[in-house]
Design a protein around this motif. Structure first.
Motif, PDB file in Angstrom:
ATOM      1  N   THR A  44       9.732   3.611  -2.264  1.00 45.81           N
ATOM      2  CA  THR A  44       9.911   3.286  -3.688  1.00 45.81           C
ATOM      3  C   THR A  44      11.309   3.712  -4.110  1.00 45.81           C
ATOM      4  O   THR A  44      12.004   4.453  -3.399  1.00 45.81           O
ATOM      5  CB  THR A  44       8.872   4.003  -4.556  1.00 45.81           C
ATOM      6  N   MET A  45      11.733   3.257  -5.282  1.00 44.06           N
ATOM      7  CA  MET A  45      13.041   3.647  -5.787  1.00 44.06           C
ATOM      8  C   MET A  45      12.891   4.900  -6.641  1.00 44.06           C
ATOM      9  O   MET A  45      11.788   5.296  -7.024  1.00 44.06           O
ATOM     10  CB  MET A  45      13.689   2.507  -6.579  1.00 44.06           C
ATOM     11  N   THR A  46      14.028   5.523  -6.931  1.00 44.58           N
ATOM     12  CA  THR A  46      14.053   6.734  -7.751  1.00 44.58           C
ATOM     13  C   THR A  46      14.960   6.516  -8.949  1.00 44.58           C
ATOM     14  O   THR A  46      15.814   5.623  -8.957  1.00 44.58           O
ATOM     15  CB  THR A  46      14.570   7.931  -6.936  1.00 44.58           C
ATOM     16  N   ASP A  47      14.766   7.381  -9.978  1.00 42.64           N
ATOM     17  CA  ASP A  47      15.623   7.318 -11.155  1.00 42.64           C
ATOM     18  C   ASP A  47      17.081   7.423 -10.728  1.00 42.64           C
ATOM     19  O   ASP A  47      17.444   8.261  -9.886  1.00 42.64           O
ATOM     20  CB  ASP A  47      15.279   8.462 -12.115  1.00 42.64           C
TER      21      ASP A  47
ATOM     22  N   VAL B 259       6.895  -4.511  -8.249  1.00 41.19           N
ATOM     23  CA  VAL B 259       5.475  -4.881  -8.214  1.00 41.19           C
ATOM     24  C   VAL B 259       5.183  -5.467  -6.839  1.00 41.19           C
ATOM     25  O   VAL B 259       5.869  -6.405  -6.391  1.00 41.19           O
ATOM     26  CB  VAL B 259       5.140  -5.900  -9.307  1.00 41.19           C
ATOM     27  N   ALA B 260       4.179  -4.891  -6.141  1.00 38.23           N
ATOM     28  CA  ALA B 260       3.727  -5.423  -4.859  1.00 38.23           C
ATOM     29  C   ALA B 260       2.296  -5.906  -5.042  1.00 38.23           C
ATOM     30  O   ALA B 260       1.446  -5.175  -5.585  1.00 38.23           O
ATOM     31  CB  ALA B 260       3.814  -4.357  -3.772  1.00 38.23           C
ATOM     32  N   GLU B 261       1.981  -7.128  -4.548  1.00 34.16           N
ATOM     33  CA  GLU B 261       0.681  -7.732  -4.860  1.00 34.16           C
ATOM     34  C   GLU B 261       0.220  -8.583  -3.691  1.00 34.16           C
ATOM     35  O   GLU B 261       0.997  -9.283  -3.051  1.00 34.16           O
ATOM     36  CB  GLU B 261       0.813  -8.593  -6.123  1.00 34.16           C
ATOM     37  N   ASN B 262      -1.083  -8.452  -3.385  1.00 33.31           N
ATOM     38  CA  ASN B 262      -1.765  -9.454  -2.562  1.00 33.31           C
ATOM     39  C   ASN B 262      -3.086  -9.780  -3.250  1.00 33.31           C
ATOM     40  O   ASN B 262      -3.365  -9.292  -4.358  1.00 33.31           O
ATOM     41  CB  ASN B 262      -1.912  -9.002  -1.106  1.00 33.31           C
ATOM     42  N   LYS B 263      -3.900 -10.594  -2.601  1.00 31.61           N
ATOM     43  CA  LYS B 263      -5.107 -11.055  -3.288  1.00 31.61           C
ATOM     44  C   LYS B 263      -6.135  -9.951  -3.512  1.00 31.61           C
ATOM     45  O   LYS B 263      -7.110 -10.148  -4.237  1.00 31.61           O
ATOM     46  CB  LYS B 263      -5.739 -12.214  -2.523  1.00 31.61           C
ATOM     47  N   HIS B 264      -5.895  -8.795  -2.900  1.00 36.11           N
ATOM     48  CA  HIS B 264      -6.859  -7.699  -3.045  1.00 36.11           C
ATOM     49  C   HIS B 264      -6.409  -6.632  -4.029  1.00 36.11           C
ATOM     50  O   HIS B 264      -7.173  -5.717  -4.324  1.00 36.11           O
ATOM     51  CB  HIS B 264      -7.116  -7.058  -1.676  1.00 36.11           C
ATOM     52  N   GLY B 265      -5.152  -6.707  -4.503  1.00 32.95           N
ATOM     53  CA  GLY B 265      -4.731  -5.691  -5.458  1.00 32.95           C
ATOM     54  C   GLY B 265      -3.260  -5.799  -5.783  1.00 32.95           C
ATOM     55  O   GLY B 265      -2.507  -6.574  -5.184  1.00 32.95           O
ATOM     56  N   ILE B 266      -2.851  -5.006  -6.779  1.00 33.07           N
ATOM     57  CA  ILE B 266      -1.482  -4.996  -7.242  1.00 33.07           C
ATOM     58  C   ILE B 266      -1.103  -3.557  -7.581  1.00 33.07           C
ATOM     59  O   ILE B 266      -1.919  -2.793  -8.116  1.00 33.07           O
ATOM     60  CB  ILE B 266      -1.301  -5.920  -8.471  1.00 33.07           C
ATOM     61  N   ILE B 267       0.152  -3.153  -7.211  1.00 31.40           N
ATOM     62  CA  ILE B 267       0.611  -1.788  -7.477  1.00 31.40           C
ATOM     63  C   ILE B 267       1.994  -1.859  -8.103  1.00 31.40           C
ATOM     64  O   ILE B 267       2.736  -2.829  -7.923  1.00 31.40           O
ATOM     65  CB  ILE B 267       0.631  -0.924  -6.200  1.00 31.40           C
ATOM     66  N   TYR B 268       2.321  -0.793  -8.864  1.00 40.70           N
ATOM     67  CA  TYR B 268       3.579  -0.732  -9.595  1.00 40.70           C
ATOM     68  C   TYR B 268       4.306   0.566  -9.224  1.00 40.70           C
ATOM     69  O   TYR B 268       3.679   1.626  -9.077  1.00 40.70           O
ATOM     70  CB  TYR B 268       3.344  -0.722 -11.112  1.00 40.70           C
TER      71      TYR B 268
ATOM     72  N   GLN C  70      -0.988   0.400 -14.022  1.00 41.70           N
ATOM     73  CA  GLN C  70      -1.815  -0.375 -13.109  1.00 41.70           C
ATOM     74  C   GLN C  70      -2.929  -1.063 -13.917  1.00 41.70           C
ATOM     75  O   GLN C  70      -3.276  -0.635 -15.018  1.00 41.70           O
ATOM     76  CB  GLN C  70      -2.415   0.526 -12.030  1.00 41.70           C
ATOM     77  N   ARG C  71      -3.460  -2.134 -13.364  1.00 43.67           N
ATOM     78  CA  ARG C  71      -4.510  -2.881 -14.055  1.00 43.67           C
ATOM     79  C   ARG C  71      -5.857  -2.222 -13.813  1.00 43.67           C
ATOM     80  O   ARG C  71      -6.105  -1.631 -12.764  1.00 43.67           O
ATOM     81  CB  ARG C  71      -4.537  -4.321 -13.560  1.00 43.67           C
TER      82      ARG C  71
ATOM     83  N   PRO D  12      -3.584  -9.170   3.269  1.00 40.36           N
ATOM     84  CA  PRO D  12      -2.361  -9.771   3.822  1.00 40.36           C
ATOM     85  C   PRO D  12      -1.104  -9.116   3.262  1.00 40.36           C
ATOM     86  O   PRO D  12      -1.149  -8.344   2.324  1.00 40.36           O
ATOM     87  CB  PRO D  12      -2.476 -11.219   3.403  1.00 40.36           C
ATOM     88  N   LYS D  13       0.034  -9.456   3.869  1.00 38.19           N
ATOM     89  CA  LYS D  13       1.312  -8.886   3.493  1.00 38.19           C
ATOM     90  C   LYS D  13       1.589  -9.156   2.023  1.00 38.19           C
ATOM     91  O   LYS D  13       1.475 -10.286   1.560  1.00 38.19           O
ATOM     92  CB  LYS D  13       2.418  -9.478   4.363  1.00 38.19           C
ATOM     93  N   PRO D  14       1.961  -8.125   1.249  1.00 39.58           N
ATOM     94  CA  PRO D  14       2.143  -8.322  -0.194  1.00 39.58           C
ATOM     95  C   PRO D  14       3.454  -9.042  -0.514  1.00 39.58           C
ATOM     96  O   PRO D  14       4.406  -9.037   0.267  1.00 39.58           O
ATOM     97  CB  PRO D  14       2.147  -6.890  -0.736  1.00 39.58           C
ATOM     98  N   SER D  15       3.468  -9.658  -1.683  1.00 40.05           N
ATOM     99  CA  SER D  15       4.692 -10.249  -2.234  1.00 40.05           C
ATOM    100  C   SER D  15       5.227  -9.315  -3.306  1.00 40.05           C
ATOM    101  O   SER D  15       4.509  -8.454  -3.821  1.00 40.05           O
ATOM    102  CB  SER D  15       4.406 -11.631  -2.823  1.00 40.05           C
ATOM    103  N   TYR D  16       6.523  -9.495  -3.666  1.00 40.85           N
ATOM    104  CA  TYR D  16       7.191  -8.574  -4.571  1.00 40.85           C
ATOM    105  C   TYR D  16       7.709  -9.312  -5.800  1.00 40.85           C
ATOM    106  O   TYR D  16       8.079 -10.494  -5.719  1.00 40.85           O
ATOM    107  CB  TYR D  16       8.372  -7.879  -3.887  1.00 40.85           C
ATOM    108  N   SER D  17       7.739  -8.600  -6.910  1.00 37.24           N
ATOM    109  CA  SER D  17       8.423  -9.081  -8.107  1.00 37.24           C
ATOM    110  C   SER D  17       8.981  -7.861  -8.822  1.00 37.24           C
ATOM    111  O   SER D  17       8.608  -6.722  -8.524  1.00 37.24           O
ATOM    112  CB  SER D  17       7.457  -9.847  -9.020  1.00 37.24           C
ATOM    113  N   TRP D  18       9.901  -8.087  -9.768  1.00 39.84           N
ATOM    114  CA  TRP D  18      10.560  -6.977 -10.470  1.00 39.84           C
ATOM    115  C   TRP D  18      10.420  -7.169 -11.973  1.00 39.84           C
ATOM    116  O   TRP D  18      10.459  -8.285 -12.481  1.00 39.84           O
ATOM    117  CB  TRP D  18      12.047  -6.913 -10.100  1.00 39.84           C
TER     118      TRP D  18
END
Length: 1041
Positions: free
Chosen positions: A328-331, A392-401, A117-118, A350-356
């Protein structure tokens, strides 16, 4: 483990060879976060201060770490200020311009790479404000004013206070004065003369703890008069739109100037009331909403109001939240050519956007890789797809991995983990399933052989896609060797097992339901007929729970041979009643047989014993029955206990015999005014059960006494007294409170009774005194009892004599004669005539006539004229006197006489005793005893001998130092010799033990009793002649006939 073999035309790349070799090792060893960096805000106080950004991941091999700042990789080579400690980044010599920014840690090993995380590193500071002099603020009395603070440049949270005139006199906030923590300004709703002075704004940085003072602002009161009243004017209010983060604490400030001082209130325009968590502070100037949630959004209104009017401001609170994971996904491990589908879901406002990400690099949706919202799919996996993936889920208030490892497996079939059992057993007529479960990537194709024959599907044989072989209704002919062969593009493997078909197992003797009595023992049989090829195991369950034969060894034991699992139950108790199941397990099947065991025992204790009605002699009882424990209750017994009984006692009841269907009875024959407890016992054909809990304590009603005192008697006492005694009535028979005694008496021959009352129940004696009572005159006496309820019965009449007078005459012609060193004989003439009764005589004696304190006394009842005084000292003068006595005491003593006792007998016993036994004639000789001057002369000897057989004692007196005895040749004797003198018998010799033998002659053996043990030179134990004593002797002669 073997490597897969690929066709020579297609050599495996190094990565593929590695994965093939590790195909069976599906451990996930890629990096996984243990600690990630957090936001950090630091004060800069000195060059020695350092910042530590944490980063730690697990994995095999141990991960390597890299850091980036604002998206740019940090090159630590040659960097003197920044270094790694494990995965932690340590920065020294902090520089606000160079080191501020967003940091991210990267962890990598051979399995892949993940991003942390950042984390933001900020530096708190507070610069000094401008120090120019501030102009005075001139206001009229009653006017409102705002004093500006002028916030200096800073980083980090600030707090504001104001100093009035001199530090540390701070402005106290109230409904008229308010210090805003948003602007730092001081608001005075209505100026008063006491407000005149200098105001200084104090700015505090909560992180650096620095403090900055503004220049003083003078507040001056104008002299053109006070200002009139005016409506509120809101000078401090919140914005029109206020964003609030989920879980944060939101503070809204609102303050108005006005005359009179305005009052602040708050509301929601939706008219929804505030929840309990909302707090109003500083005279309502602050509205605080802790733990802000979605339902707290809406439009809030601040209203300022005084007598001249009101004003209001509004602002809308909006909700925002950083993303947080819902899924979340698992191994995951998949075989080559299989398809991967992962999906992650997050919530946020707001609703987060996703990236991989794959190994820290952004994945692009193309070809086999497709990304849609939070879903990742990869078709037809190959070895290069393995690695570390992050959603990766992100909105303007934060980002999580969120991280997971993908392992792509490629291997030839292997049965190392799931081989067929070497021997398989199945019951004839059953269905058999044989599993073919090789470890293979991709999945292998399987075929089955019986012996060398390849099996095909038939009515009884089924072959399933997962490799399982099923044979229905097996017979002996289906027995044999079975082989599963598995194959994929990387190789082939097989596994073989032998199938044995066994005959069905049958229960030849199972347990049967039965009844048994507590304390008895029983064996529940469980025996089977089974195929010799089978291993048979027996288990027992009781009421659905396995029997623990170790813990319950006192009662349960398993007995029997290999095909018998009988259960022995010893000393059966009530709790052993229930359902017993014998479970039989073989290699191929399980069977069971059950039985119900009914345990009969004495009834359980009755319950709820209640005393429903009570009189002075009865109590009505009821109770509820307990369990009959397998045998109907046939009767009940009632027991009672009082403070006066020892334990519980059976009581009489109506009905006399209480049958098992009766749950009430009357207890009779109780004592009045006694506290009772009752309990009930039930019986059945087995026996008497345990008692019920005791009833509550009850007291019977009181009644007049019905028991008279016993053992009425008396007599004695002093002159003019009538002493009456009796045995008191026990407390349990007193029948009530206020218990006492009535004593009635009259002279014999008279009719009228004299009565006396005693109110103490424990008194056992009454003394009536009257000078007219003649001595020793008879009275009729009776004693009765009474209590608060009335008088009870009297005892039978007894005759009691009044006190008599002591004898008035002393005995005459008293004389005394010494009989020995310890005895004196005293004689006297009886008293011939005296008006008093004489019951007997008493002799008193003492030593020193100048101190006539009595040493002792001897009393003899009856008309005797002599008595012996014993236990005296030898050669001592005694004084003696005699008096008569009766119940009143002793009369006058006679004139004392004196006499001296004889000298004491010799203290030296006869010594050097010699004995000679010939046949039945025993000759004894000893040394003569010479008395001392203070001892009586020896006048002779007494020889005492006792037979062992009948314990009779004999004696013979002689004046010589020898004697001849005739003894019974068939008995044993103990002999002792003592001296005779005027002073009495002297000390005896050591006992001589003579053990007879009718056919033996034992010559003399001289006993040396006076020798000390240290002088003992020789000893003999004549066991052969029955002589068990150790004789210190010289053996003169020995012969045996």
């Amino acid at each position: 483990m073997k490597n897969s073999v690929l066709p020579s035309s297609s050599p495996a790349p190094p990565l593929e060879i590695f994965l093939s070799a590790q195909a069976e090792d599906t451990k996930f060893l890629g990096p996984s976060w243990k600690k990630e960096p957090d936001d950090l805000i630091l004060p800069i106080h000195s060059a020695e201060q350092e910042a530590v950004l944490t980063c730690e991941a697990s994995g095999v091999p141990s991960p390597q770490y890299r850091w980036s700042l604002n998206g740019t990789l940090i090159d630590l080579r040659g960097d003197e200020r920044r270094r790694l400690s494990g995965g932690n980044l340590i920065i020294t010599g902090l520089d606000r311009d160079q080191d501020s920014g967003v940091y991210q840690c990267t962890a990598s090993n051979t399995r892949g790479t993940i991003l942390s995380q950042r984390a933001t590193l900020q530096f708190a500071y507070l610069e000094n404000g401008k120090t120019q002099t501030r102009s005075a603020v001139n206001v009229r009395e009653g006017q409102g004013v705002v004093l500006l603070c002028g916030t200096p440049l800073h980083s980090g949270e600030l707090t504001f206070t104001w100093v009035f005139n001199e530090y540390p006199h701070f402005v106290q906030q109230d409904s008229r004065r308010f210090v805003s923590q948003e602007t730092g300004n001081l608001y005075i709703a209505k100026v008063e003369p006491s407000d005149v002075g200098n105001y200084t704004c104090v700015v505090n940085n909560t992180i650096t703890k620095e403090r900055v003072f503004s220049s003083p602002t003078p507040l001056v009161l104008r002299n053109d008069g006070a200002m009139g009243e005016y409506e509120p004017k809101i000078e401090l209010h919140f914005p029109d739109t206020i964003p609030a983060a989920k879980g944060s604490t939101l503070k809204l400030e609102c303050f108005a100037l006005g005359n009179p001082v305005p009052k602040i209130s708050w509301r929601r325009t939706s008219d929804v009331s505030f929840p309990n968590k909302v707090k109003l502070k500083n005279s309502n100037a602050i509205l605080e909403i802790p733990s802000f949630q979605q339902e707290d959004t809406g439009t809030y209104e601040c209203i300022a109001e005084n007598s001249r009017g009101k004003n209001a401001v509004r602002g809308r609170l909006s909700f925002h939240a950083t993303p947080h994971w819902l899924q979340t996904m698992t191994d995951t491990s998949l075989s080559i050519e299989e398809n991967l589908f992962w999906e992650c879901k997050a919530n946020g406002k707001p609703k987060p956007s996703y990236s991989w990400l794959k190994n820290g690099e952004t994945l692009i949706s193309e070809g086999r890789v497709q990304i849609e919202n939070g879903a990742l799919s990869i078709s037809s996996l190959n070895l290069s797809d393995g690695g570390m993936y992050q959603c990766v889920a992100e909105n303007k208030h934060g980002i999580i991995y969120s991280s997971a490892e993908l392992m792509v497996l490629a291997s030839a079939p292997s049965f190392s983990q799931n081989p067929l059992s070497r021997v398989l057993k199945a019951r004839s007529g059953s269905d058999v399933s044989l599993d073919c479960r090789p470890h293979a990537s991709p999945r292998a194709i399987s075929l089955w052989k019986r012996g060398t024959e390849i099996l095909q599907r038939s009515e009884r044989i089924s072959l399933f896609p997962n490799g399982t072989l099923k044979i229905a209704n097996v017979t002996k002919r289906d027995g044999g060797s079975y082989t599963c062969i598995a194959k994929n593009q990387f190789g082939t493997a097989s596994t073989t097992g032998r199938l044995i078909i066994t005959e069905p197992t049958r229960i030849s003797q199972g347990p049967s339901s039965t009844e048994i009595t507590v304390g008895e023992s029983i064996v529940l049989p469980c025996q089977v007929t089974a195929d010799p090829a089978l291993d048979v195991a027996f288990f027992w369950a009781f009421n659905g729970q396995p029997i623990d034969f170790h813990q319950d060894a006192d009662h349960f034991e398993r007995v029997g041979g290999s095909f018998s699992g009988d259960l022995m139950i010893r000393n059966i108790q009530l709790n052993h009643g229930g359902k017993y199941i014998c479970l039989i397990d073989t290699d191929v099947e399980s069977l069971s047989a059950d039985a119900i065991l009914v345990v009969k025992g004495p009834p359980s204790p009755p319950d709820l014993v209640v005393v429903e009605e009570v009189t002075d002699s009865t109590a009505q009882l009821s109770w509820s029955p307990g369990q009959d424990n397998g045998s109907p209750i046939t009767g009940y017994v009632i027991q009672a206990r009082t403070p006066f009984t020892v334990g519980w006692q059976a009581v009489d009841t109506v009905p006399e015999a209480i049958n098992g269907n009766t749950l009430t009875a009357t207890v009779v024959g109780l004592n009045a005014w006694v506290e009772y407890e009752f309990r009930v016992l039930a019986s059945n054909s087995v026996g008497m059960g345990e008692p019920s809990p005791p009833s509550t304590k009850i007291r019977t009603e009181d009644a007049m006494p019905d028991t008279a005192p016993t053992d009425v008697g008396g007599g004695g006492g002093t002159k003019s007294e009538l002493v009456i005694t009796w045995e008191p009535v026990p407390e349990e028979l007193q029948n009530g409170e206020g218990f006492g005694y009535i004593i009635a008496f009259r002279p014999v021959g008279l009719v009228t009774w004299t009565r006396a009352v005693i109110s103490a129940p424990s008194v056992t004696r009454y003394v009536y005194r009257n000078d007219t009572i003649p001595p020793f005159s008879p009275f009729n006496v009776k004693v009765g009892a009474f209590n608060n309820r009335g008088e009870g019965p009297f005892s039978s009449i007894a005759t009691v004599f009044s006190a008599e007078e002591v004898p008035s005459v002393a005995p005459e012609r008293v004389s005394a004669k010494s009989l020995s060193a310890a005895d004196i004989e005293v004689t006297w003439e009886p008293i011939a005539s005296t008006p008093e009764r004489v019951l007997g005589y008493e002799v008193v004696y003492w030593e020193d006539d100048t101190k006539p304190d009595t040493l002792g006394k001897v009393r003899i009842t009856g008309n005797y004229t002599a008595v012996n005084v014993s236990g005296l000292q030898g050669n001592t003068q005694y004084y003696l006197a005699v008096c008569a006595f009766n119940t009143a005491g002793t009369g006058p003593q006679s004139i004392p006489v004196n006499v001296t006792t004889k000298k004491p007998p010799p203290g030296q016993p006869p010594q050097n005793v010699e004995w000679n036994l010939t046949g039945s004639q025993l000759v004894l000789q000893w040394d003569p005893v010479i008395a001392l001057e203070t001892e009586s002369e020896v006048t002779g000897y007494i020889v005492l001998y006792r037979r062992h057989r009948n314990n009779d004692m004999y004696s013979i007196i002689t004046s010589k130092a020898s004697v001849e005895l005739t003894l019974n040749p068939n008995d044993n004797y103990v002999i002792q010799i003592k001296t005779l003198s005027e002073g009495g018998l002297g000390e005896g010799s050591e006992p001589i033990h003579i053990h007879q033998l009718s056919t033996s002659v034992i010559s003399c053996c001289r006993l040396l009793f006076c020798l000390l043990p240290a002088l003992m030179s020789s000893y003999w134990v004549f066991n052969q002649f029955g002589c068990l004593n150790i004789l210190l002797c010289s053996l003169q002669s020995f012969s045996a006939s």
